[in-house]
Design a protein around this motif. Structure first.
Motif, mmCIF file in Angstrom:
data_model
loop_
_atom_site.group_PDB
_atom_site.id
_atom_site.type_symbol
_atom_site.label_atom_id
_atom_site.label_comp_id
_atom_site.label_asym_id
_atom_site.label_seq_id
_atom_site.Cartn_x
_atom_site.Cartn_y
_atom_site.Cartn_z
ATOM 1 N N PHE A 76 0.811 -1.210 0.000
ATOM 2 C CA PHE A 76 0.000 0.000 0.000
ATOM 3 C C PHE A 76 0.848 1.264 0.000
ATOM 4 C CE2 PHE A 76 -2.775 -3.310 1.510
ATOM 5 C CZ PHE A 76 -4.002 -2.996 0.949
ATOM 6 N N GLY A 77 2.154 1.116 -0.196
ATOM 7 C CA GLY A 77 3.035 2.272 -0.249
ATOM 8 C C GLY A 77 3.025 2.925 -1.619
ATOM 9 N N ARG A 78 3.541 4.133 -1.683
ATOM 10 C CA ARG A 78 3.496 4.913 -2.918
ATOM 11 C C ARG A 78 4.221 4.210 -4.071
ATOM 12 N NH1 ARG A 78 4.217 9.399 0.769
ATOM 13 N NH2 ARG A 78 2.410 10.817 0.714
ATOM 14 N N ALA A 79 5.354 3.561 -3.780
ATOM 15 C CA ALA A 79 6.134 2.952 -4.862
ATOM 16 C C ALA A 79 5.340 1.853 -5.557
ATOM 17 C CB ALA A 79 7.448 2.401 -4.301
ATOM 18 N N HIS A 80 4.723 0.959 -4.784
ATOM 19 C CA HIS A 80 3.957 -0.122 -5.402
ATOM 20 C C HIS A 80 2.710 0.417 -6.080
ATOM 21 C CE1 HIS A 80 1.161 -3.737 -5.205
ATOM 22 N NE2 HIS A 80 2.087 -4.045 -6.090
ATOM 23 N N LEU A 81 2.032 1.373 -5.454
ATOM 24 C CA LEU A 81 0.813 1.902 -6.047
ATOM 25 C C LEU A 81 1.085 2.632 -7.357
ATOM 26 C CD1 LEU A 81 -0.978 3.221 -2.832
ATOM 27 C CD2 LEU A 81 -1.476 1.129 -4.115
ATOM 28 N N ALA A 82 2.253 3.256 -7.466
ATOM 29 C CA ALA A 82 2.583 3.950 -8.718
ATOM 30 C C ALA A 82 2.605 2.979 -9.889
ATOM 31 C CB ALA A 82 3.930 4.660 -8.584
ATOM 32 N N ALA A 83 2.995 1.730 -9.623
ATOM 33 C CA ALA A 83 3.021 0.731 -10.687
ATOM 34 C C ALA A 83 1.622 0.306 -11.119
ATOM 35 C CB ALA A 83 3.809 -0.496 -10.209
ATOM 36 N N LEU A 84 0.614 0.623 -10.297
ATOM 37 C CA LEU A 84 -0.760 0.244 -10.620
ATOM 38 C C LEU A 84 -1.544 1.377 -11.269
ATOM 39 C CD1 LEU A 84 -1.724 -1.641 -7.317
ATOM 40 C CD2 LEU A 84 -0.767 -2.592 -9.428
ATOM 41 N N GLU A 85 -0.954 2.559 -11.375
ATOM 42 C CA GLU A 85 -1.703 3.727 -11.863
ATOM 43 C C GLU A 85 -2.244 3.525 -13.267
ATOM 44 O OE1 GLU A 85 -0.882 7.967 -10.738
ATOM 45 O OE2 GLU A 85 1.077 7.104 -10.301
ATOM 46 N N ALA A 86 -1.427 3.004 -14.163
ATOM 47 C CA ALA A 86 -1.896 2.830 -15.542
ATOM 48 C C ALA A 86 -3.068 1.859 -15.589
ATOM 49 C CB ALA A 86 -0.755 2.337 -16.427
ATOM 50 N N ARG A 87 -3.023 0.810 -14.779
ATOM 51 C CA ARG A 87 -4.096 -0.179 -14.772
ATOM 52 C C ARG A 87 -5.390 0.429 -14.230
ATOM 53 N NH1 ARG A 87 -2.345 -5.234 -11.716
ATOM 54 N NH2 ARG A 87 -1.112 -5.447 -13.615
ATOM 55 N N THR A 88 -5.291 1.178 -13.150
ATOM 56 C CA THR A 88 -6.506 1.772 -12.603
ATOM 57 C C THR A 88 -7.047 2.862 -13.524
ATOM 58 O OG1 THR A 88 -5.170 3.283 -11.225
ATOM 59 C CG2 THR A 88 -5.902 1.216 -10.223
ATOM 60 N N ARG A 89 -6.173 3.606 -14.162
ATOM 61 C CA ARG A 89 -6.626 4.641 -15.091
ATOM 62 C C ARG A 89 -7.400 4.017 -16.253
ATOM 63 N NH1 ARG A 89 -1.944 6.467 -16.733
ATOM 64 N NH2 ARG A 89 -1.576 7.496 -14.750
ATOM 65 N N ALA A 90 -6.930 2.864 -16.749
ATOM 66 C CA ALA A 90 -7.613 2.198 -17.852
ATOM 67 C C ALA A 90 -8.978 1.661 -17.442
ATOM 68 C CB ALA A 90 -6.744 1.067 -18.387
ATOM 69 N N ALA A 91 -9.179 1.412 -16.133
ATOM 70 C CA ALA A 91 -10.451 0.870 -15.655
ATOM 71 C C ALA A 91 -11.513 1.928 -15.440
ATOM 72 C CB ALA A 91 -10.221 0.115 -14.340
ATOM 73 N N LEU A 137 -12.200 0.600 -10.169
ATOM 74 C CA LEU A 137 -10.824 0.949 -9.814
ATOM 75 C C LEU A 137 -10.263 -0.006 -8.764
ATOM 76 C CD1 LEU A 137 -11.190 4.833 -9.617
ATOM 77 C CD2 LEU A 137 -10.170 3.513 -11.468
ATOM 78 N N LEU A 138 -11.062 -0.333 -7.751
ATOM 79 C CA LEU A 138 -10.580 -1.254 -6.722
ATOM 80 C C LEU A 138 -10.405 -2.658 -7.271
ATOM 81 C CD1 LEU A 138 -12.615 -0.080 -3.593
ATOM 82 C CD2 LEU A 138 -10.190 0.306 -4.072
ATOM 83 N N ALA A 152 -13.203 -1.731 3.608
ATOM 84 C CA ALA A 152 -12.914 -0.430 4.223
ATOM 85 C C ALA A 152 -12.652 0.639 3.171
ATOM 86 C CB ALA A 152 -11.716 -0.560 5.155
ATOM 87 N N ALA A 153 -12.167 0.232 1.995
ATOM 88 C CA ALA A 153 -11.770 1.202 0.979
ATOM 89 C C ALA A 153 -12.937 1.699 0.148
ATOM 90 C CB ALA A 153 -10.724 0.579 0.042
ATOM 91 N N HIS A 154 -13.963 0.869 -0.058
ATOM 92 C CA HIS A 154 -14.929 1.222 -1.100
ATOM 93 C C HIS A 154 -15.755 2.457 -0.781
ATOM 94 C CE1 HIS A 154 -18.725 1.163 -3.361
ATOM 95 N NE2 HIS A 154 -17.869 1.018 -4.350
ATOM 96 N N ASP A 155 -16.536 2.415 0.290
ATOM 97 C CA ASP A 155 -17.417 3.550 0.559
ATOM 98 C C ASP A 155 -16.650 4.816 0.906
ATOM 99 O OD1 ASP A 155 -19.571 1.971 0.065
ATOM 100 O OD2 ASP A 155 -20.651 2.501 1.885
ATOM 101 N N THR A 156 -15.549 4.663 1.620
ATOM 102 C CA THR A 156 -14.761 5.840 1.987
ATOM 103 C C THR A 156 -14.269 6.560 0.737
ATOM 104 O OG1 THR A 156 -12.852 4.368 2.223
ATOM 105 C CG2 THR A 156 -14.030 4.939 4.224
ATOM 106 N N THR A 157 -13.739 5.803 -0.224
ATOM 107 C CA THR A 157 -13.240 6.410 -1.455
ATOM 108 C C THR A 157 -14.387 6.940 -2.307
ATOM 109 O OG1 THR A 157 -11.417 4.817 -1.403
ATOM 110 C CG2 THR A 157 -11.743 6.035 -3.446
#
Length: 383
Positions: free
Chosen positions: A111-126, A148-149, A227-232
């Motif tokens: 859940f750190g920034r480095a790993h999440l940065a690698a997922l940005e393109a995938r979430t953007r495409a979704a 996105l989740l 925990a992530a869905h409704d909050t986001t």
């Protein structure tokens, strides 16, 4: 030696005969805690009492927030409100010291920034397309965050219908999220095992690939997803509404301030709870072991003693640092929200991809449930 007073010495909101504060806690909790905070301020204090069938106190000051969130040996999660909601009753959320810190260390890399940065393109495409006509920003945010989740956690491979069915009860008024759903949870756990086995045998770079190898990792995936869905969703819906109402803020350099201001006014986690593992003395009042100890990012974020024009949406206030321990949308201390960076990445990604919007009509009044969201709908359109 000063004589300690009991809980009866604390101010409290007006009660109802026969049920104390239980009816108001169920039907109008924001008005209840606002009345309690006002009573505390008028008495010169920062803590008030609630009569909920067991001893309960709510603190409304940075000093209280800091004490509660930095003393995990006294203010424990076991026995807090999370335990009564099956979606949240497990994993690191309910793990107390000394087990919490090492468990959290195992999960932090995913859940750190480095790993999440690698997922940005995938979430953007979704991200789903923005409708051409009028649309409800709340409903669209709900659909978008589901996608996105799914992309971030499972590479988009989780059965979308099952994912929707699993998370839908969280958007219902309390006590619906607390009802047991054993068959639904069995289906979700079976899907998690299927996908987790694939990650263990073939690898992967999504969040499940990080969590699946951990002992209890599939439970952590299920709980953190819930925990992530409704909050986001709710934070994103409010952000869409405000940039549609005030389009001068809908530019990338202003989006961080927009999100901070949304989370100050409408923190999805509007109330946090702990149980006391030992007696605590606070301003001459003894709060007994076993009592509920509550803190409220909603109250702290709207305290007129801490913020200028606290009810106004003013992203420009974030040119300055906030008052310490007054801004807590993700909690604080060693238990700060595991998904903080994930939520911020997803919301900033959506805001950056959206065309100019205009608000049409809506009801943004905060509606408290398991999380705090807009009463809705929030109808917007392309500008």
């Amino acid at each position: 030696m000063a004589v300690l007073r009991g809980l009866d010495a604390l101010p409290e909101p007006p009660t109802r005969p026969g049920n104390g504060h239980l009816q108001d806690w169920a039907l109008s909790p924001l008005a209840l805690i606002e009345a309690g905070a006002l009573a505390a301020r008028r008495s010169g204090g920062d803590v008030f009492r609630l009569r909920l069938g067991l001893p309960a106190v709510v603190g409304a000051s940075p000093a209280w927030n800091r004490r509660l969130l930095t003393d995990p040996g006294t203010f424990v999660s076991a026995g807090s409100f999370s335990r009564v909601v099956p979606y949240l009753a497990g994993g690191v959320i309910l793990t107390d010291a000394p087990g919490h810190a090492p468990r959290r260390q195992l999960m932090n890399p995913g859940f750190g920034r480095a790993h999440l940065a690698a997922l940005e393109a995938r979430t953007r495409a979704a991200l789903p397309a923005v409708p051409d006509g009028e649309f409800d920003a709340l409903a669209w945010a709900d659909h978008a965050v589901l996608r996105l989740l799914n992309a971030a956690y499972f590479g988009g491979e989780f059965d979308p219908g099952l994912l929707h069915a699993f998370l839908a009860p969280l958007r219902r008024p309390f006590p619906v999220p607390a009802w047991p759903r054993p068959l639904l949870f069995l289906r979700v756990d079976a899907e998690l095992r299927r996908l987790g086995h694939a990650r263990l045998t073939a690898g992967g770079d999504d969040l499940l690939a990080v969590l699946a190898p951990l002992p209890g990792g599939l439970v952590e995936a299920r709980v953190s997803l819930a925990a992530a869905h409704d909050t986001t969703t709710h934070a994103l819906a409010y952000a869409l509404w405000h940039v549609a109402r005030e389009p001068q803020w809908h530019v990338p350099e202003h989006h961080p301030a927009v999100l901070r201001e949304v989370l100050r006014l409408y923190p999805p986690g509007w109330m946090g709870s702990r149980r006391l593992a030992r007696d605590v003395t606070w301003n001459g009042v003894r709060v007994p072991r076993g009592a509920l100890a509550l803190y409220s990012p909603y109250l702290s974020g709207r305290d007129p003693a801490l913020w200028d024009a606290p009810l106004d949406f003013r992203p420009q206030r974030w040119a300055d640092r906030p008052p310490p321990w007054a801004y807590l949308p993700f909690g604080g201390g060693e238990r700060v929200c595991l998904g903080m960076h994930l939520a911020q990445m997803l919301i900033h990604g959506v805001l950056g991809a959206l065309p100019p919007l205009r608000a049409v009509r809506g009801d943004p009044a905060p509606l408290p449930g398991l999380t705090l969201g807009p009463r809705g709908p929030l109808v917007v359109r392309r500008a």
